[in-house]
Design a protein around this motif. Structure first.
Motif, short mmCIF file in Angstrom:
data_model
loop_
_atom_site.label_atom_id
_atom_site.label_comp_id
_atom_site.label_asym_id
_atom_site.label_seq_id
_atom_site.Cartn_x
_atom_site.Cartn_y
_atom_site.Cartn_z
N ALA A 98 4.24 -3.24 -11.79
CA ALA A 98 3.19 -3.34 -10.77
C ALA A 98 3.72 -2.84 -9.43
N TYR A 99 4.96 -3.18 -9.10
CA TYR A 99 5.56 -2.73 -7.85
C TYR A 99 5.70 -1.21 -7.84
N ALA A 100 6.16 -0.66 -8.97
CA ALA A 100 6.34 0.79 -9.05
C ALA A 100 5.00 1.50 -8.88
N ASN A 101 3.94 0.97 -9.51
CA ASN A 101 2.63 1.59 -9.39
C ASN A 101 2.06 1.43 -8.00
N THR A 102 2.31 0.30 -7.36
CA THR A 102 1.88 0.10 -5.99
C THR A 102 2.58 1.12 -5.09
N GLU A 103 3.82 1.36 -5.37
CA GLU A 103 4.57 2.37 -4.62
C GLU A 103 3.94 3.75 -4.81
N THR A 155 0.92 8.19 -2.61
CA THR A 155 -0.20 9.14 -2.73
C THR A 155 -1.17 8.96 -1.58
N CYS A 156 -1.51 7.72 -1.26
CA CYS A 156 -2.46 7.45 -0.19
C CYS A 156 -1.91 7.87 1.18
N ASN A 157 -0.60 7.89 1.32
CA ASN A 157 0.00 8.37 2.57
C ASN A 157 -0.33 9.83 2.84
N HIS A 159 -2.15 1.68 -13.51
CA HIS A 159 -1.59 2.45 -14.62
C HIS A 159 -1.56 3.95 -14.33
N ALA A 160 -2.04 4.34 -13.17
CA ALA A 160 -2.07 5.76 -12.81
C ALA A 160 -0.66 6.27 -12.57
#
Length: 184
Positions: free
Chosen positions: A29-34, A39-41, A61-62
């Motif tokens: 979850a942390y890795a995906n949040t990263e 990406t959003c940055n 999961h993206a």
């Protein structure tokens, strides 16, 4: 005594397995949040992008920008469909004539937006025609403006301004993420 020891051992083993599973889930979850954050940055509004994407569990999961853009497009479609339902419900409450007319304009705009997204944007996105997808999303975003103008014309406050804002936000995030694919 041996049965009690065996059940304690089993309990401890199960506890360790559950702890390990939870820890690896947290790391994923942390890795995906990263990934979402990175990406959003690259978009015009990082905070909005993260807020919108994290409402959809599939975002966790993206693993590619394409995945996140697809999820954002799906969210935009869900929002347009939801807005059609909300406006339909308001219309059924026997609004005054000017409000009923404005709601009819909103309903038509959001119905057309939903069709544009479901039929054209999805098809264009799947074919990799990202500029066309952006045009479809931009068209759908216009539904909120059409609705706002309909209520402004009759001098009434729009009862759907909150869903108009949500439509703009979701279309904006989808556009920003799809734009990342255009540049490639």
């Amino acid at each position: 005594m041996q049965t009690a020891m065996a059940s304690v051992s089993t309990f401890i083993a199960m506890f360790i397995i559950m702890l390990a599973a939870m820890s690896s889930g947290i790391l994923v979850a942390y890795a995906n949040t990263e990934f979402i954050s990175r990406t959003c940055n690259k978009t015009n509004n990082t905070a909005l992008c993260i807020a919108v994407l994290t409402t959809k569990p599939q975002s966790a999961h993206a693993s590619t920008e394409h995945d996140l853009a697809r999820i954002a497009l799906e969210l935009t479609i869900d929002t347009a469909k939801h807005n059609v339902k909300v406006i339909n419900d308001l219309d059924k409450k026997k609004q005054s004539k000017p409000k009923a007319f404005a709601l009819a304009i909103c309903l038509k705009a959001y119905t057309e937006a939903t069709s544009a997204l479901e039929i054209y944007a999805v098809s264009n996105f799947q074919m990799g025609s990202y500029p066309s997808t952006l045009a479809n999303v931009s068209f759908a975003m216009g539904a909120s403006d059409t609705c706002k103008k309909a209520f402004k014309r009759i001098g009434k406050e729009s009862p759907v301004s909150y869903i108009d804002r949500e439509m703009i936000e979701h279309c904006s995030v989808a556009s920003n993420l799809i734009n990342l694919l255009v540049r490639k």
